[in-house]
Design an enzyme around this catalytic site. Structure first.
Site, PDB file in Angstrom:
ATOM      1  N   ARG A  17       8.862  10.649   1.046  1.00 24.35           N
ATOM      2  CA  ARG A  17       9.548  11.940   0.852  1.00 24.35           C
ATOM      3  C   ARG A  17      10.092  12.474   2.175  1.00 24.35           C
ATOM      4  NH1 ARG A  17       4.144  14.156  -1.805  1.00 24.35           N
ATOM      5  NH2 ARG A  17       4.009  11.914  -2.170  1.00 24.35           N
TER       6      ARG A  17
ATOM      7  N   LYS B  44      -3.717   2.509   4.221  1.00 22.68           N
ATOM      8  CA  LYS B  44      -3.940   2.092   2.830  1.00 22.68           C
ATOM      9  C   LYS B  44      -5.091   1.098   2.764  1.00 22.68           C
ATOM     10  CE  LYS B  44       0.711   2.383   0.885  1.00 22.68           C
ATOM     11  NZ  LYS B  44       0.351   3.398  -0.114  1.00 22.68           N
TER      12      LYS B  44
HETATM   13  N1  BES Z   1       4.784   3.499  -1.123  1.00 21.19           N
HETATM   14  C1  BES Z   1       3.776   4.303  -1.672  1.00 21.19           C
HETATM   15  C2  BES Z   1       3.828   4.439  -3.200  1.00 21.19           C
HETATM   16  C3  BES Z   1       3.608   3.168  -3.984  1.00 21.19           C
HETATM   17  C4  BES Z   1       2.380   2.916  -4.558  1.00 21.19           C
HETATM   18  C5  BES Z   1       4.642   2.297  -4.214  1.00 21.19           C
HETATM   19  C6  BES Z   1       2.195   1.767  -5.312  1.00 21.19           C
HETATM   20  C7  BES Z   1       4.460   1.140  -4.975  1.00 21.19           C
HETATM   21  C8  BES Z   1       3.225   0.883  -5.527  1.00 21.19           C
HETATM   22  C9  BES Z   1       3.863   5.725  -1.086  1.00 21.19           C
HETATM   23  O1  BES Z   1       4.382   5.806   0.191  1.00 21.19           O
HETATM   24  C10 BES Z   1       2.488   6.294  -1.053  1.00 21.19           C
HETATM   25  O2  BES Z   1       1.666   5.705  -0.442  1.00 21.19           O
HETATM   26  N2  BES Z   1       2.281   7.424  -1.713  1.00 21.19           N
HETATM   27  C11 BES Z   1       1.006   8.047  -1.763  1.00 21.19           C
HETATM   28  C12 BES Z   1       1.190   9.533  -1.591  1.00 21.19           C
HETATM   29  C13 BES Z   1      -0.095  10.312  -1.450  1.00 21.19           C
HETATM   30  C14 BES Z   1      -0.785   9.945  -0.153  1.00 21.19           C
HETATM   31  C15 BES Z   1       0.190  11.801  -1.474  1.00 21.19           C
HETATM   32  C16 BES Z   1       0.384   7.748  -3.138  1.00 21.19           C
HETATM   33  O3  BES Z   1       1.072   7.828  -4.131  1.00 21.19           O
HETATM   34  O4  BES Z   1      -0.778   7.380  -3.173  1.00 21.19           O
HETATM   35 ZN    ZN Z   2       2.990   5.588   1.751  1.00 20.86          ZN
END
Ligand code: BES
Ligand code: ZN
Ligand code: ZN
Length: 524
Positions: free
Chosen positions: A358, A284
């Site tokens: 997921r 991230k």
């Molecule tokens: N934990 C994050 C989602 C999240 C984002 C929670 C902001 C709280 C605040 C999740 O694991 C994630 O990173 N999801 C990605 C998925 C994508 C890579 C398909 C996302 O939503 O960007």
């Molecule tokens: Zn994530």
């Protein structure tokens, strides 16, 4: 904060609080005639705009604080009351007023409940990491309840249990990730199980997870030095030994128990418990990383909810499954392109290591099926797409069952938590297909829907299921309602309320309360 529920005002309070909406005073039937005239003249004296919130005036010889119960935009009437009570408590604390009496003799029970929640919220602070902890000034609220003293006392007991759960969830979520590893989370759950009568616990570590084929958790967790765990907590409020207690709970929930029956439902709550989400090798960006201490909000929410459900002895069978892991970078981290076999036999290609929630939830859903769930609710800070779609004030949910969907919306409304029904859009389902594996963990551009469709692949057959994406609502970076910064505790109260509604003896008593009718709401 202390509350003292009394029949009539003792006359000893330093300040008396009056809620008003526009020009009319709320809950006023205990005021003297003289006071009513004075209050009316004060409120009618307003020329432009609303009367000043939290103004202190002398009314019939009593120092009176006027609290605006319609100040914020977009809130329900019950939530306005929570906010008004919250602001009142903050002001009383700041001004160091020892006792405040609130005239609630003609308030409805749910209005009183909301006000009490507002007062509790004002008490919360998270100063575990401050070098100096300051004791907050203790305000006592004298609740003037008139004829409703007994009922209000019962409600106050329930609210205390509910709020203890909210605080538990918030504390866990706000604790930094190095101090709340999956193992530390397990320690917390063990303590809760030990001290909550009726709760039993089963914990699986990495070795057991691998042996039993819970490969979503293993795949995500293996990159970290902190091993993944799955916790399953069980509570059965339908057992004969608990029947007496169950009846009391049903009564206290104001549910007609003439034809009392215990529910045949088994509600399983599944929570995403990423104690930290770096994104894994698909790292991230730094800006969005610190907030990932909250990526275990789903697990904290379900743990807190079952603690309250067991304490309230609701007559229903409830289990929770916490899927705990740390999504970290290490020499064993899952590689993009890796394929694993999930618990239900489907193979999954890890297209993006940041879409880890997921994967761990696939195991939680499988476990829910194995323990006999009739209804599953999974709760997860799952997608950034949901934050962009609905922001911090509304949680999106996906559901395969109209009845459950209706209960989520109405249960949320009763708890001042907003839910919006999202579509499980079949047109996007093909995007989850992989060339080599059955599925991949990314899909269409509609990110929140893609994630929900992925989860649907792991929902046991013939099971009512709802997926709550609380990525936006779980944690706030700026003041939102009664949270200044950090964990909101969103979802805890609605889960308790859902269990209460599902456990109810008389179906109609709740449907009559429905805010959204069946005609208005249809699952897409
Ligand atoms: N934990 C994050 C989602 C999240 C984002 C929670 C902001 C709280 C605040 C999740 O694991 C994630 O990173 N999801 C990605 C998925 C994508 C890579 C398909 C996302 O939503 O960007
Ligand atoms: Zn994530
Ligand atoms: Zn995550």
């Amino acid at each position: 904060m202390k509350t003292n529920i009394v029949n009539t005002a003792s006359g000893k309070a330093n300040v008396s609080a009056l809620f008003f909406v526009k020009k009319s005073v709320q809950f006023s039937n205990v005021l003297s005639e003289n006071a009513v005239t004075q209050v009316e003249s004060v409120l009618n004296g307003m020329k432009d705009g609303p009367f000043e919130d939290l103004e202190l005036l002398e009314i019939d010889g009593v120092s009176t604080i006027f609290v605006d119960a319609a100040k914020e935009r977009g809130l329900s009437a019950l939530d306005h009351l929570r906010m008004a009570a919250y602001r009142l408590a903050k002001r009383a604390c700041k001004r160091q007023i020892p006792t405040v009496s609130i005239m609630l003799a003609d308030a409805a029970p749910e209005q009183f409940k909301s006000i009490l929640h507002g007062l509790h919220y004002a008490d919360y602070k998270f100063d575990a990491y401050k070098s100096k902890q300051k004791d907050a000034f203790q305000v006592t609220f004298e609740i003037v309840a008139g004829e409703q003293v007994a009922e209000f006392k019962k409600i106050a007991e329930e609210v205390a249990v509910e709020h203890k759960a909210v605080v538990l969830a918030k504390n866990l979520i706000n604790t930094c990730a190095s101090d709340l590893t999956p193992a530390e989370f397990v320690d917390n759950a063990n303590t809760i199980a030990k001290y909550t009568p009726g709760l039993s616990i089963k914990v699986r570590n990495m070795k057991q997870l691998e042996k039993e084929g819970f490969m979503g958790l293993v795949t995500v967790g293996k990159g970290s030095s902190h091993e993944p765990y799955m916790i399953t907590l069980n509570y059965d409020g339908t057992k004969p030994a608990r029947k007496g207690a169950a009846k009391v709970a049903a009564k206290s929930a104001k549910i007609a128990d003439k034809n009392a029956r215990t529910s045949a439902d088994h509600l399983v709550l599944v929570g995403k418990g990423l104690t930290f989400d770096t994104g894994g090798l698909c790292l991230k960006p730094p800006k969005s990383m610190p907030e990932m201490i909250s990526d275990m909000s789903g697990a904290a929410t379900v743990l807190a909810a079952i603690q309250a459900i067991a304490t309230l002895e609701l007559p229903i069978k409830v289990s929770t499954v916490c899927c705990l892991a740390e999504n970290a970078i290490g020499f064993k981290s899952v590689l993009p392109g890796d394929i694993f076999k999930a618990k239900n036999g489907k193979t999954v290609m890890v297209d993006n290591t940041d879409a880890e929630g997921r994967l761990v939830l696939s195991d939680g859903l499988a476990e829910a099926g194995e323990i006999g769930a009739t209804h599953i609710i999974d709760i997860a800070t799952l997608t950034g797409a949901m934050v962009r779609a609905l922001g911090y004030a509304v949680a999106g949910f996906f559901c395969n069952d109209d009845d459950l969907g209706l209960k989520v919306i109405n249960g949320g409304e009763a708890c001042c938590e907003k839910f919006w029904s999202m579509p499980l859009e079949e047109e996007y389902a093909d995007a989850l297909k992989d060339k080599f594996a059955d599925l991949k963990n990314t899909g269409s551009d509609a990110g929140a829907i893609a994630a929900a469709l992925f989860l649907q692949e792991f929902v046991p057959e013939n099971t009512a299921w709802a997926h709550w994406d609380i990525a936006g609502t779980a944690f706030v970076n700026k003041t939102w309602k009664y949270t200044e910064y950090g964990a909101t505790g969103f979802g805890v109260q609605t889960l308790i309320e859902l269990a209460r509604r599902m456990s109810k003896a008389d179906e109609e008593s709740i449907e009559n309360d429905a805010v959204v009718s069946e005609d208005e709401y249809k699952v897409c």
